[in-house]
Design an enzyme around this catalytic site. Sequence first.
Site, PDB file in Angstrom:
ATOM      1  N   HIS A 453       0.820  -1.216   0.000  1.00  0.00           N
ATOM      2  CA  HIS A 453       0.000   0.000   0.000  1.00  0.00           C
ATOM      3  C   HIS A 453       0.847   1.257   0.000  1.00  0.00           C
ATOM      4  O   HIS A 453       0.483   2.262  -0.605  1.00  0.00           O
ATOM      5  CB  HIS A 453      -0.982  -0.023   1.170  1.00  0.00           C
ATOM      6  CG  HIS A 453      -2.260  -0.740   0.821  1.00  0.00           C
ATOM      7  ND1 HIS A 453      -2.751  -1.792   1.548  1.00  0.00           N
ATOM      8  CD2 HIS A 453      -3.104  -0.571  -0.209  1.00  0.00           C
ATOM      9  CE1 HIS A 453      -3.856  -2.238   0.961  1.00  0.00           C
ATOM     10  NE2 HIS A 453      -4.091  -1.509  -0.092  1.00  0.00           N
ATOM     11  N   CYS A 857      -9.529  -1.637 -11.206  1.00  0.00           N
ATOM     12  CA  CYS A 857      -8.882  -0.550 -10.465  1.00  0.00           C
ATOM     13  C   CYS A 857      -7.599  -0.998  -9.769  1.00  0.00           C
ATOM     14  O   CYS A 857      -7.035  -0.262  -8.976  1.00  0.00           O
ATOM     15  CB  CYS A 857      -9.856   0.069  -9.464  1.00  0.00           C
ATOM     16  SG  CYS A 857     -10.420  -1.075  -8.212  1.00  0.00           S
TER      17      CYS A 857
HETATM   18  C1  PEP Z   1      -6.930  -4.348  -5.597  1.00  0.00           C
HETATM   19  O1  PEP Z   1      -6.855  -5.235  -4.756  1.00  0.00           O
HETATM   20  O2  PEP Z   1      -6.602  -4.491  -6.785  1.00  0.00           O
HETATM   21  C2  PEP Z   1      -7.401  -3.024  -5.216  1.00  0.00           C
HETATM   22  C3  PEP Z   1      -7.584  -2.084  -6.123  1.00  0.00           C
HETATM   23  O3  PEP Z   1      -7.568  -2.785  -3.899  1.00  0.00           O
HETATM   24  P1  PEP Z   1      -6.370  -2.520  -2.881  1.00  0.00           P
HETATM   25  O4  PEP Z   1      -5.135  -2.347  -3.686  1.00  0.00           O
HETATM   26  O5  PEP Z   1      -6.735  -1.321  -2.113  1.00  0.00           O
HETATM   27  O6  PEP Z   1      -6.369  -3.752  -2.061  1.00  0.00           O
END
Ligand code: PEP
Length: 903
Positions: A453, A857
């Site tokens: 993250h 996404c």
């Molecule tokens: C994903 O898992 O691809 C996503 C967009 O969510 P995050 O990266 O916040 O887990």
Amino acid sequence: MRWIQEFSKGSRDQRELLGGKGAGVAEMTRVLGADRVPGGFTITTEACVAYMEAGRELPEGLAEEVDQALAALERQTGKTLGDPADPLLVSVRSGARVSMPGMLDTVLNLGLTDESVVGLAGSTGSERFAWDSYRRFVQMFGNVVQGIPGSSFEQALQEAKDSKGVSADTELGAEELRELTATFRHLFEEATGGAFPHEPREQLRQAITAVFDSWDGERAVAYRRINGIPDDWGTAVNVQQMVFGNQGDNSGSGVAFSRDERTGESTPSGDFLPNAQGEDVVAGTRDPEDLAALADHIPEAHAQLLGDLARLEAHYKDMQDVEFTIEEGRLFLLQTRAAKRPAQAAVRFALDSVREGLLTREEALMTIDPEALEALLHPVFDPAHDFEVLTTGVAAAPGAAKGAIVLSASEAVRRAAEGEDVILVRPFTEADDIAGFHAARGILTAKGGKASHAALVARGMGRPCVAGASQVKVDAEAGVVRIGEKELAVGDLIAIEGTTGKVTADDVPLIEPEVGEHFSEVLGWADELRRLGVRANADTAEDAAKARSLGAEGIGLCRTEHMFFGEDRGELVRGMFVAAARWRRAEVHAAADGGPAPPELESARGEFHEALEQLGELQRSDFTTILHEMRGLPVTVRLLDPPLHEFLPLEHFEAEVRRLESAADDRLTDAREAAEIVRDLQEANPMLGTRGVRLAFLYPQIYEMQVRAVIAAAAEATEAGDTPHVEIMIPLVAYETELRQLREHVVNVAEEARQKAASPVPYSVGTMIELPRACLIAGHIARHADFFSFGTNDLTQTTIGLSRDDVEGSFMPSYLAGRIIDRSPFEVIDGPGVGELVRIGAERGREANPELKLGICGEHGGDPTSIRFFDSIGLDYVSCSPYRTQVARVAAAQAAIAAPDRG
Ligand code: PEP
Ligand code: MG
């Protein structure tokens, strides 16, 4: 002829037969005419295969065909192999269907003998050059054809230099080189037990055989295994006339670009060295002159070269980079290829080529490498400046940055507020660091990978980040950072390059990018041609504004947990989770005892609600500003999805206990209780733990608060005259029942909130699809969703079973080095695995609910190769980090151009 094809007869479509190099030279000969490219011929890959099949016997007829082709070449060039007056010399090069750099063999200057060396000295007017060519030929021939180790020649060369007391090869004169050639021949004879071949045709026969044999050499076989190249392709052999640019003032060598290679402007650019061979241009021993100077030296060749550049560009429909040699006034082109160019030049070329009628918009867009475009938004290290690389970590977010070392987010915020440039250096990142990310110029961490993250946040903010630099040891207490032997203190300068992962303590100058006005026009074409929508992932009004300015057509993912990051909120969020856990614990105890609710239950509930209320207020105002920035465009608000280790790091709570213990503070009891609760909440696999929708079943109040906040913000925006489009998204769904129940709950809360608001606001409810199970049962899930957004980060993590936080720092580098995979599946979608699940999910979802909107996404939404895949399976949009928006717009257009008939 069966085994041989002359350059003038082939074309670029004959890669399989002629190999890449042979087909390329043939194509150039076809375009420019046989006079412009040094003549020669290709012995086909089929001849190599036949040679191998016959147990290393040259196929029947080949020797005769070589004689014929050679005779034709002698006629064409007016020179003869071995001629003591003005000899023809040739190069013998391998050339497989696909490039196998450095794996196969090459021999240059073939045809030199004790007689012809005299001719070469005469024609070039340089005895030194002739003997240097000859000694190189003996060395190369001995090494390539007879396998004599290069080190024995190198040693003899070193001795020659030592005895003359010089350090560079170039300082040896003709006499020394003549002696060295004799020494080399002696070495050859000693090693082989035979004489060095004096007859050029025999030299050629042996060289051809050696190139064929190199196909089965150890290096080449290993390379083929790793790269999946079939053993039975064989290599072609190219025999080509050598030309010499060192034959006086009417000769020279250089490289030229069909347009300015830095800016893309229409004036050709390049370097030229009069009276020199191509190697001299590359070696940098003499300073080359600008290409324009060629017009003064040899005007006719200059004019011809400019004409050829234009023809090649029109033929290949792309900017070209050529190598040329002028031999006594006569121009030869040795190679042409698509010019490597910085993003500015790529954009300029695309625009001008359309204006000039050279290319269509579609063709022009295809010449741009979308990946390079992000460079238009970030500074880079000055390539002209050398620096010492202290370590290299994971290239987690692009761009270069430098500044004073700080070790905490609060220090970053404080010093940045005083106008200082800082780099935040952390062993790993936690939720509170986000404020520091914002304040810092760049981020360096010892742990973490591209899909962690921290990296996502840095990329989203446009902050360069090097993560997972495991050699970086942070000692926060001593205020120092150790990188290998080097020790740096807080406040010392450090520079990072997030595009390459390099870290240095040198003060490397940064070059700011220049975005020309041409770019928006080219982006406009991309927008007209693409099918995919392009949105951005943004969690703050600032990121949203950036995304919009870069052309995002909405927000495809607003990670609401990121709104909880930050100094002012971290404490509140931690308090909320601890109170919630205390409340649950008290409830469990009360139920077990069967008695009335104990007072701590009430107080925990009170604290939880108090924290929720405050967070609700903060979220509402965040949503208001984001919705305002994105007015008229859709905004997908994802309800909370915090892996708890990021919000409740045990180290943080334990450190707090230690701090209060040493201060004998009376808040110690609370801190101990909080630490104990957090210890209980620890999970072995937090990424597979109490996240996303699962949390909502434990603490429904959190999602309720968020839904109220977003509906209230949308109502506020409507009242202010904006048209907000809110899409509420539920993360980490695996079961149909999860979404069915939660949708119902979300709708109830939203309806209630809508009624309270003065203006009715539209909204829709959908889900992330980021677990393999969700893809497989997408048909069921789609009954309860207005949209799907594929979360390919988690989907990659859970499909392949890779930890997104750790993988780059653990075994991934060895997988890449060993070519088990070519690129990290967190960077480019793993088509057959993860991609297949996305395809299944999209298909089943749409079948059950034809109105379903489909987006993606995960970070793959900004990767050109992945974008092509998402386009091919018919998704509606991609959502990427704001700084990738333009990359995605161009990549989406390229996907549509390359496959016009999708769906
Ligand atoms: C994903 O898992 O691809 C996503 C967009 O969510 P995050 O990266 O916040 O887990
Ligand atoms: Mg996810």
